[in-house]
Scaffold this active site. Structure first.
Site, PDB file in Angstrom:
ATOM      1  N   PRO A   2     -65.864   5.351 -18.394  1.00  0.00           N
ATOM      2  CA  PRO A   2     -65.977   4.093 -17.644  1.00  0.00           C
ATOM      3  C   PRO A   2     -64.599   3.554 -17.247  1.00  0.00           C
ATOM      4  O   PRO A   2     -63.694   3.492 -18.066  1.00  0.00           O
ATOM      5  CB  PRO A   2     -66.649   3.139 -18.634  1.00  0.00           C
ATOM      6  CG  PRO A   2     -67.285   4.022 -19.654  1.00  0.00           C
ATOM      7  CD  PRO A   2     -66.435   5.251 -19.724  1.00  0.00           C
ATOM      8  N   GLU A   3     -64.463   3.196 -15.983  1.00  0.00           N
ATOM      9  CA  GLU A   3     -63.234   2.564 -15.495  1.00  0.00           C
ATOM     10  C   GLU A   3     -63.593   1.129 -15.084  1.00  0.00           C
ATOM     11  O   GLU A   3     -64.685   0.656 -15.377  1.00  0.00           O
ATOM     12  CB  GLU A   3     -62.659   3.375 -14.323  1.00  0.00           C
ATOM     13  CG  GLU A   3     -62.328   4.824 -14.715  1.00  0.00           C
ATOM     14  CD  GLU A   3     -61.766   5.656 -13.564  1.00  0.00           C
ATOM     15  OE1 GLU A   3     -61.178   5.080 -12.634  1.00  0.00           O
ATOM     16  OE2 GLU A   3     -61.937   6.879 -13.586  1.00  0.00           O
ATOM     17  N   ARG A 114     -69.653  10.455 -28.404  1.00  0.00           N
ATOM     18  CA  ARG A 114     -68.477  11.008 -29.077  1.00  0.00           C
ATOM     19  C   ARG A 114     -67.840  10.050 -30.088  1.00  0.00           C
ATOM     20  O   ARG A 114     -66.838  10.409 -30.711  1.00  0.00           O
ATOM     21  CB  ARG A 114     -67.451  11.441 -28.026  1.00  0.00           C
ATOM     22  CG  ARG A 114     -67.993  12.627 -27.230  1.00  0.00           C
ATOM     23  CD  ARG A 114     -67.107  12.984 -26.073  1.00  0.00           C
ATOM     24  NE  ARG A 114     -65.829  13.557 -26.496  1.00  0.00           N
ATOM     25  CZ  ARG A 114     -64.932  14.065 -25.662  1.00  0.00           C
ATOM     26  NH1 ARG A 114     -65.179  14.061 -24.376  1.00  0.00           N
ATOM     27  NH2 ARG A 114     -63.803  14.555 -26.101  1.00  0.00           N
ATOM     28  N   ARG A 152     -39.290   4.602 -10.837  1.00  0.00           N
ATOM     29  CA  ARG A 152     -40.082   5.531 -11.659  1.00  0.00           C
ATOM     30  C   ARG A 152     -40.266   6.856 -10.948  1.00  0.00           C
ATOM     31  O   ARG A 152     -40.844   6.923  -9.856  1.00  0.00           O
ATOM     32  CB  ARG A 152     -41.445   4.932 -12.018  1.00  0.00           C
ATOM     33  CG  ARG A 152     -41.310   3.820 -13.061  1.00  0.00           C
ATOM     34  CD  ARG A 152     -42.644   3.406 -13.612  1.00  0.00           C
ATOM     35  NE  ARG A 152     -43.253   4.393 -14.502  1.00  0.00           N
ATOM     36  CZ  ARG A 152     -44.348   4.155 -15.214  1.00  0.00           C
ATOM     37  NH1 ARG A 152     -44.945   2.982 -15.144  1.00  0.00           N
ATOM     38  NH2 ARG A 152     -44.846   5.085 -15.999  1.00  0.00           N
TER      39      ARG A 152
END
Ligand SMILES: [Zn+2]
Length: 271
Positions: A2-3, A114, A152
């Site tokens: 899930p995001e 899980r 970055r």
């Protein structure tokens, strides 16, 4: 996994179904104790009954249930977690790990194949979510993206998925947003120009809102609080479409490993 759109869908379900209800009884099933990160499972079970759910908010992929005693129940679903709102008498759900009974004879059932999800019952939520970056839906501006990418050299996709840089995006929606703006996921974050970042910020917002309109993506285990699958998996452009033709140019979608994660993109459209 899930995001943001999936967690936000659950949050909205819980707003109408659970806010105003009071916990009556908590059961942590054998073998699921490690899901309760804080306090001990026994204290967790003692601490919730009698507390009303005042509000449900979200930070990145974390759900925060504000309780009437000022504490906060924080939930992270990780890979396969789900929160199902069921009537007490409904048939038992597979992989039930923690059952949170409410005072209207309904239950919030936490299921998790899980068992990698986490819950915390804390007075100070910032101790858990304080290190998260700005929310990818609520707190995203192109200036935010500029400060995250400045200097970055990590691939832009890795930066988008770094929860301490930007909270809420995982594999699916970072790939979809990068495809939408034609940016190669391998590009060093610092190489993106201001215009790229403006378009990327807009694309992130668009893909998240579209996915929420479809109540999230169910590629494997994700279910909303009503136990239904999302529908956005039928609308993705690159995620898990390895070898299938790009919707823009027909070139087969490629799959590579990037920062340890599978990554899908169109080698022609994304530069
Ligand atoms: Zn293409």
């Amino acid at each position: 996994m899930p995001e943001l759109p999936e967690v936000e869908t659950i949050r909205r379900d819980l707003l109408s179904r659970a806010v105003g209800r009071t916990f009556s009884h908590i059961r942590v099933l054998p073998g699921a104790e490690r899901i309760v990160q804080w306090p001990s499972p026994a204290e967790f079970c003692r601490g919730l009954p009698g507390r009303r759910i005042e509000d449900v908010s979200r930070r990145g992929k974390y759900l925060l249930l504000q309780l009437s005693d000022g504490r906060c129940l924080i939930i992270h679903l990780r890979m396969t977690g789900a929160i199902l709102h069921r009537d007490k008498g409904a048939p038992e759900d597979s992989y039930l790990r923690i059952c949170l009974s409410l005072d209207d004879s309904s239950e919030l059932r936490y299921t998790d194949l899980r068992k990698m999800g986490s819950m915390w019952l804390v007075e100070e939520p910032e101790s858990i979510v304080g290190k998260l970056g700005p929310d990818a839906l609520e707190g995203l501006t192109w200036q935010t993206l500029r400060s995250l990418t400045d200097g970055r050299s990590a691939p832009i996709k890795a930066v988008l998925m770094d929860q301490q840089a930007l909270a809420g995006l995982g594999n699916i929606y970072s790939e979809e947003a990068l495809f939408r703006v034609g940016i190669d996921p391998r590009r060093p974050a610092k190489s993106l120009a201001g215009d790229d970042l403006k378009r990327l910020g807009k694309a992130i917002r668009e893909v998240l809102l579209e996915a929420m309109g479809h109540r999230g993506s169910s590629f494997r285990d994700y279910l909303d609080a009503e136990g239904r699958e999302g529908q956005h998996q039928w609308h993705v452009k690159v995620y898990r479409r390895t070898g299938e033709p790009c919707y823009n140019c027909g070139t087969p979608i490629e799959r590579i490993k990037l920062s340890g994660r599978s990554t899908h993109f169109c080698p022609r459209c994304q530069r």
